[in-house]
Design a protein around this motif. Structure first.
Motif, PDB file in Angstrom:
ATOM      1  N   ASN A   1      23.263  50.102 -31.213  1.00  0.00           N
ATOM      2  CA  ASN A   1      22.853  49.659 -29.880  1.00  0.00           C
ATOM      3  C   ASN A   1      23.501  50.484 -28.775  1.00  0.00           C
ATOM      4  OD1 ASN A   1      21.365  47.580 -31.061  1.00  0.00           O
ATOM      5  ND2 ASN A   1      23.095  46.159 -31.031  1.00  0.00           N
ATOM      6  N   SER A   2      24.393  51.404 -29.179  1.00  0.00           N
ATOM      7  CA  SER A   2      25.093  52.217 -28.195  1.00  0.00           C
ATOM      8  C   SER A   2      24.211  53.379 -27.748  1.00  0.00           C
ATOM      9  CB  SER A   2      26.403  52.747 -28.786  1.00  0.00           C
ATOM     10  OG  SER A   2      26.997  53.692 -27.930  1.00  0.00           O
ATOM     11  N   SER A   3      24.479  53.890 -26.576  1.00  0.00           N
ATOM     12  CA  SER A   3      23.693  55.017 -26.035  1.00  0.00           C
ATOM     13  C   SER A   3      24.433  56.339 -26.215  1.00  0.00           C
ATOM     14  CB  SER A   3      23.425  54.787 -24.543  1.00  0.00           C
ATOM     15  OG  SER A   3      24.650  54.663 -23.836  1.00  0.00           O
ATOM     16  N   LYS A   4      25.452  56.368 -27.103  1.00  0.00           N
ATOM     17  CA  LYS A   4      26.272  57.574 -27.246  1.00  0.00           C
ATOM     18  C   LYS A   4      25.883  58.389 -28.481  1.00  0.00           C
ATOM     19  CE  LYS A   4      30.270  55.327 -25.105  1.00  0.00           C
ATOM     20  NZ  LYS A   4      31.702  54.946 -25.267  1.00  0.00           N
ATOM     21  N   SER A   5      24.623  58.259 -28.908  1.00  0.00           N
ATOM     22  CA  SER A   5      24.197  58.930 -30.134  1.00  0.00           C
ATOM     23  C   SER A   5      24.229  60.451 -30.026  1.00  0.00           C
ATOM     24  CB  SER A   5      22.786  58.471 -30.517  1.00  0.00           C
ATOM     25  OG  SER A   5      21.888  58.775 -29.468  1.00  0.00           O
ATOM     26  N   GLU A   6      24.234  60.972 -28.766  1.00  0.00           N
ATOM     27  CA  GLU A   6      24.234  62.424 -28.607  1.00  0.00           C
ATOM     28  C   GLU A   6      25.636  63.012 -28.779  1.00  0.00           C
ATOM     29  OE1 GLU A   6      25.238  60.593 -24.687  1.00  0.00           O
ATOM     30  OE2 GLU A   6      23.729  60.241 -26.260  1.00  0.00           O
ATOM     31  N   MET A   7      26.650  62.199 -28.802  1.00  0.00           N
ATOM     32  CA  MET A   7      28.029  62.695 -28.931  1.00  0.00           C
ATOM     33  C   MET A   7      28.305  63.145 -30.361  1.00  0.00           C
ATOM     34  SD  MET A   7      30.066  59.829 -26.680  1.00  0.00           S
ATOM     35  CE  MET A   7      31.642  60.583 -27.094  1.00  0.00           C
ATOM     36  N   ALA A   8      29.315  64.011 -30.495  1.00  0.00           N
ATOM     37  CA  ALA A   8      29.724  64.461 -31.830  1.00  0.00           C
ATOM     38  C   ALA A   8      30.234  63.262 -32.629  1.00  0.00           C
ATOM     39  CB  ALA A   8      30.819  65.514 -31.706  1.00  0.00           C
ATOM     40  N   PRO A   9      29.953  63.214 -33.931  1.00  0.00           N
ATOM     41  CA  PRO A   9      30.395  62.066 -34.734  1.00  0.00           C
ATOM     42  C   PRO A   9      31.915  61.953 -34.743  1.00  0.00           C
ATOM     43  CG  PRO A   9      29.582  63.852 -36.139  1.00  0.00           C
ATOM     44  CD  PRO A   9      29.236  64.216 -34.740  1.00  0.00           C
ATOM     45  N   ARG A  10      32.400  60.734 -34.580  1.00  0.00           N
ATOM     46  CA  ARG A  10      33.855  60.518 -34.571  1.00  0.00           C
ATOM     47  C   ARG A  10      34.355  59.974 -35.898  1.00  0.00           C
ATOM     48  NH1 ARG A  10      34.190  55.039 -30.755  1.00  0.00           N
ATOM     49  NH2 ARG A  10      32.165  54.212 -31.381  1.00  0.00           N
ATOM     50  N   ASP A  11      33.408  59.483 -36.747  1.00  0.00           N
ATOM     51  CA  ASP A  11      33.808  58.937 -38.040  1.00  0.00           C
ATOM     52  C   ASP A  11      32.623  59.014 -39.005  1.00  0.00           C
ATOM     53  OD1 ASP A  11      32.115  56.812 -37.334  1.00  0.00           O
ATOM     54  OD2 ASP A  11      33.748  55.605 -36.549  1.00  0.00           O
ATOM     55  N   VAL A  12      32.843  58.526 -40.236  1.00  0.00           N
ATOM     56  CA  VAL A  12      31.802  58.610 -41.261  1.00  0.00           C
ATOM     57  C   VAL A  12      30.594  57.748 -40.908  1.00  0.00           C
ATOM     58  CG1 VAL A  12      31.264  58.149 -43.688  1.00  0.00           C
ATOM     59  CG2 VAL A  12      33.445  59.201 -43.085  1.00  0.00           C
TER      60      VAL A  12
ATOM     61  N   VAL B   1      28.380  59.739 -38.742  1.00  0.00           N
ATOM     62  CA  VAL B   1      27.707  60.795 -39.507  1.00  0.00           C
ATOM     63  C   VAL B   1      26.479  60.248 -40.218  1.00  0.00           C
ATOM     64  CG1 VAL B   1      27.932  62.338 -41.497  1.00  0.00           C
ATOM     65  CG2 VAL B   1      29.783  62.186 -39.829  1.00  0.00           C
ATOM     66  N   LEU B   2      26.604  59.098 -40.854  1.00  0.00           N
ATOM     67  CA  LEU B   2      25.487  58.524 -41.607  1.00  0.00           C
ATOM     68  C   LEU B   2      24.420  57.938 -40.685  1.00  0.00           C
ATOM     69  CD1 LEU B   2      27.411  56.813 -44.567  1.00  0.00           C
ATOM     70  CD2 LEU B   2      26.347  59.077 -44.480  1.00  0.00           C
ATOM     71  N   LEU B   3      24.848  57.381 -39.552  1.00  0.00           N
ATOM     72  CA  LEU B   3      23.871  56.815 -38.617  1.00  0.00           C
ATOM     73  C   LEU B   3      23.031  57.903 -37.958  1.00  0.00           C
ATOM     74  CD1 LEU B   3      25.857  53.970 -36.787  1.00  0.00           C
ATOM     75  CD2 LEU B   3      24.031  53.713 -38.483  1.00  0.00           C
ATOM     76  N   LYS B   4      23.580  59.095 -37.804  1.00  0.00           N
ATOM     77  CA  LYS B   4      22.842  60.186 -37.166  1.00  0.00           C
ATOM     78  C   LYS B   4      21.770  60.775 -38.076  1.00  0.00           C
ATOM     79  CE  LYS B   4      26.314  61.729 -33.821  1.00  0.00           C
ATOM     80  NZ  LYS B   4      25.426  61.656 -32.638  1.00  0.00           N
ATOM     81  N   ASP B   5      21.864  60.488 -39.392  1.00  0.00           N
ATOM     82  CA  ASP B   5      20.851  60.993 -40.307  1.00  0.00           C
ATOM     83  C   ASP B   5      19.594  60.135 -40.187  1.00  0.00           C
ATOM     84  OD1 ASP B   5      20.510  62.886 -42.796  1.00  0.00           O
ATOM     85  OD2 ASP B   5      19.609  60.964 -43.336  1.00  0.00           O
ATOM     86  N   ALA B   6      18.454  60.790 -40.229  1.00  0.00           N
ATOM     87  CA  ALA B   6      17.180  60.097 -39.976  1.00  0.00           C
ATOM     88  C   ALA B   6      16.622  59.383 -41.208  1.00  0.00           C
ATOM     89  CB  ALA B   6      16.151  61.092 -39.451  1.00  0.00           C
ATOM     90  N   SER B   7      17.260  59.523 -42.350  1.00  0.00           N
ATOM     91  CA  SER B   7      16.713  58.945 -43.573  1.00  0.00           C
ATOM     92  C   SER B   7      16.644  57.422 -43.494  1.00  0.00           C
ATOM     93  CB  SER B   7      17.574  59.349 -44.776  1.00  0.00           C
ATOM     94  OG  SER B   7      17.148  58.667 -45.939  1.00  0.00           O
ATOM     95  N   GLU B   8      15.474  56.873 -43.851  1.00  0.00           N
ATOM     96  CA  GLU B   8      15.306  55.419 -43.861  1.00  0.00           C
ATOM     97  C   GLU B   8      16.061  54.768 -45.017  1.00  0.00           C
ATOM     98  OE1 GLU B   8      11.173  54.594 -43.941  1.00  0.00           O
ATOM     99  OE2 GLU B   8      10.776  55.359 -41.917  1.00  0.00           O
ATOM    100  N   LEU B   9      16.477  55.592 -45.981  1.00  0.00           N
ATOM    101  CA  LEU B   9      17.217  55.046 -47.128  1.00  0.00           C
ATOM    102  C   LEU B   9      18.633  54.638 -46.756  1.00  0.00           C
ATOM    103  CD1 LEU B   9      16.094  57.622 -49.859  1.00  0.00           C
ATOM    104  CD2 LEU B   9      15.257  55.283 -49.531  1.00  0.00           C
ATOM    105  N   LEU B  10      19.152  55.227 -45.654  1.00  0.00           N
ATOM    106  CA  LEU B  10      20.518  54.909 -45.237  1.00  0.00           C
ATOM    107  C   LEU B  10      20.505  53.664 -44.354  1.00  0.00           C
ATOM    108  CD1 LEU B  10      21.924  58.489 -44.494  1.00  0.00           C
ATOM    109  CD2 LEU B  10      22.185  57.107 -46.546  1.00  0.00           C
ATOM    110  N   THR B  11      20.337  52.524 -45.000  1.00  0.00           N
ATOM    111  CA  THR B  11      20.280  51.247 -44.284  1.00  0.00           C
ATOM    112  C   THR B  11      21.680  50.807 -43.864  1.00  0.00           C
ATOM    113  OG1 THR B  11      20.538  49.946 -46.310  1.00  0.00           O
ATOM    114  CG2 THR B  11      18.288  50.564 -45.670  1.00  0.00           C
ATOM    115  N   ASP B  12      21.744  49.849 -42.962  1.00  0.00           N
ATOM    116  CA  ASP B  12      23.037  49.344 -42.508  1.00  0.00           C
ATOM    117  C   ASP B  12      23.826  48.734 -43.666  1.00  0.00           C
ATOM    118  OD1 ASP B  12      22.139  50.130 -40.071  1.00  0.00           O
ATOM    119  OD2 ASP B  12      22.117  48.143 -39.134  1.00  0.00           O
ATOM    120  N   ASP B  13      23.140  47.993 -44.521  1.00  0.00           N
ATOM    121  CA  ASP B  13      23.828  47.372 -45.665  1.00  0.00           C
ATOM    122  C   ASP B  13      24.385  48.435 -46.609  1.00  0.00           C
ATOM    123  OD1 ASP B  13      23.444  44.761 -44.854  1.00  0.00           O
ATOM    124  OD2 ASP B  13      21.526  44.555 -45.891  1.00  0.00           O
TER     125      ASP B  13
END
Length: 467
Positions: free
Chosen positions: A239-250, A253-265
């Protein structure tokens, strides 16, 4: 009635025994007839139990590899057995183990006891295969190798180590194993989900300790509570608007990937599984290094002088220590390498054969477990002179990268992505410990099963250095 019941039980047991032997014999005979290769020599032990009791008995001793060594002398470096409820090919042959670890999921897949697979779930990075596993492993591995994360790890590690050492007193013992567990857990959780020490960290740590201590008894509730904490963080990031920033943690990194297989769970569950090294492998590596150095004054003296020289140089130049400084110390790295070889924080890995496989003339049947046992290789006198002697100097003449006989973090497509960070964290801890304190270690022993740890948690009495 009691005698009749006992007699019936004996009859049932003997009937089961006979049929089990017939079944195992016929299955082995069938396997042999299908290929020119032969099953490795060995024994499947008792019906149902196999050789598990003997394996565990040896595992609790000070020479857990004695189970393997006895069979290696009788049957060779690769032999068959039956442990933990499954028919198993055990390898103490570095070349055979390397071939299996390098194989893809068409040939071998990860194998864990049923209780652990149910706890971790089918989406765990420890269990998934194919393109999804390669994607997650690649994303995490690249992030863990980034200078950005190494800088963050160094800064956090220095801070947490200093905070811990500020609390130490010379009139009471310091338990190295406990201290390193706290420090390493904080560092890894920060790298995974950017959670700082505080109330929420303490809640997560408490649940994780319950999770770790009950791994064999399926602590599902503890994991669910941890997943809930991590899911809250993930959903807040989405829900954050900081998606354009460099990843600060793992998580980033995973949230920035567009794959639908990488679900929140899936992401949340894997963050919990990846916390295990912060509570187990890395702290044990640091603790064992202190144990071995305490028992080897010559190595301790050389490591201390190397680190004091670096500390004085940086102070003279008015420069802070950075991550590359710690990794540039050759003897310190040799100490860590030798600790990994002798300590065997990871004793081996298990795979399940997806089809009949032939390796160096050995048959590994489809459905059988393959156990690559690293400890026997690391303590083999054919590979290392005086293998039970702590000798960091041996690594000044060896090429670690090209050695098949040194696999402390596994290998192949599932090589631990955090191996560089484990070295970095250990280097930082050793540097600050030896340059700030002298110590006397109390007597303690290493326990090797079910995980490597110190029996008394490695108590030492410290005094600040005055030189």
């Amino acid at each position: 009635m009691g005698m009749i019941s006992s007699l019936m039980m004996i009859i049932v047991f003997m009937t089961t025994l006979v049929f089990s032997i017939i079944f195992l014999f016929s299955k082995t005979k069938c396997l042999r007839s299908k290929t020119s290769c032969q099953l490795p020599l060995g024994t499947l032990g008792w019906p149902f139990l196999g050789e598990t009791i003997d394996f565990i008995s040896c595992a609790y001793s000070d020479r857990p590899e004695s189970f393997m060594d006895r069979r290696r002398r009788m049957y060779g470096k690769v032999f068959k057995s039956h442990i933990f409820g499954t028919q198993t090919i055990v390898s103490t042959d570095a070349e055979v183990s390397r071939f299996v670890l390098q194989s893809d999921s068409n040939a071998f897949v990860p194998f864990y006891p049923k209780s652990l697979t149910e706890l971790m779930g089918k989406s765990s990075i420890l269990l998934i295969n194919g393109s999804l596993q390669r994607k997650i492993h690649g994303l995490i591995g690249s992030f863990f190798k980034s200078p950005h994360l190494k800088h963050q790890i160094t800064r956090d590690m220095q801070s947490y180590v200093q905070q811990a050492m500020d609390q130490w007193r010379d009139d009471q013992p310091i338990f190295i194993q406990d201290e390193t567990k706290t420090i390493a857990f904080q560092v890894l959780v920060k790298a995974l989900i950017s959670l700082n020490p505080g109330e929420e960290m303490e809640i997560l740590k408490k649940q994780f300790q319950e999770f770790i201590s009950g791994l064999m008894s399926l602590p599902v509730k503890a994991k669910k509570r941890m997943v809930k904490i991590v899911l809250k963080i993930i959903q807040s990031r989405r829900n954050s608007s900081k998606s354009e920033m460099a990843p600060r943690d793992v998580v980033d990194v995973l949230l920035k990937d567009a794959s639908e297989l990488l679900t929140d769970d899936l992401i949340a569950g894997n963050m919990i599984d990846m916390m295990i090294p912060g509570q187990d492998s890395v702290p044990v590596l640091m603790t064992l290094a202190i144990k071995y150095l305490s028992d080897c004054p010559a190595a301790l003296h050389q490591l201390t002088e190397e680190n004091l020289k670096l500390k004085r140089l940086k102070a003279q130049n008015g420069e802070p220590l950075i991550w590359s400084d710690y990794l540039s110390l050759p003897f310190t790295q040799s100490v860590i390498t030798e600790t990994l070889r002798m300590g065997n924080v990871v004793i081996g890995v298990m795979r399940r054969a997806m089809k009949d496989m032939e390796i160096k003339g050995y048959l590994i049947p489809k459905g059988w477990c393959f156990f690559a046992y690293f400890r026997s290789v690391h303590l083999d006198e054919n590979h290392y002179d005086w293998p039970y002697h702590f000798n960091p100097w041996r690594w000044q003449e060896k090429d670690i990268i090209s050695s098949y006989n040194f696999t402390p973090f596994g290998g192949g497509q599932r090589l631990c992505p955090g191996l560089d960070l484990a070295r970095l964290e250990s280097s930082i801890f050793l540097h600050h410990f030896v340059t700030n304190f002298r110590w006397v270690a109390e007597e303690d022993t290493i326990i090797n099963f079910p995980t490597v740890r110190m029996k008394k948690r490695m108590p030492v009495r410290v005094k600040p250095r005055v030189d």
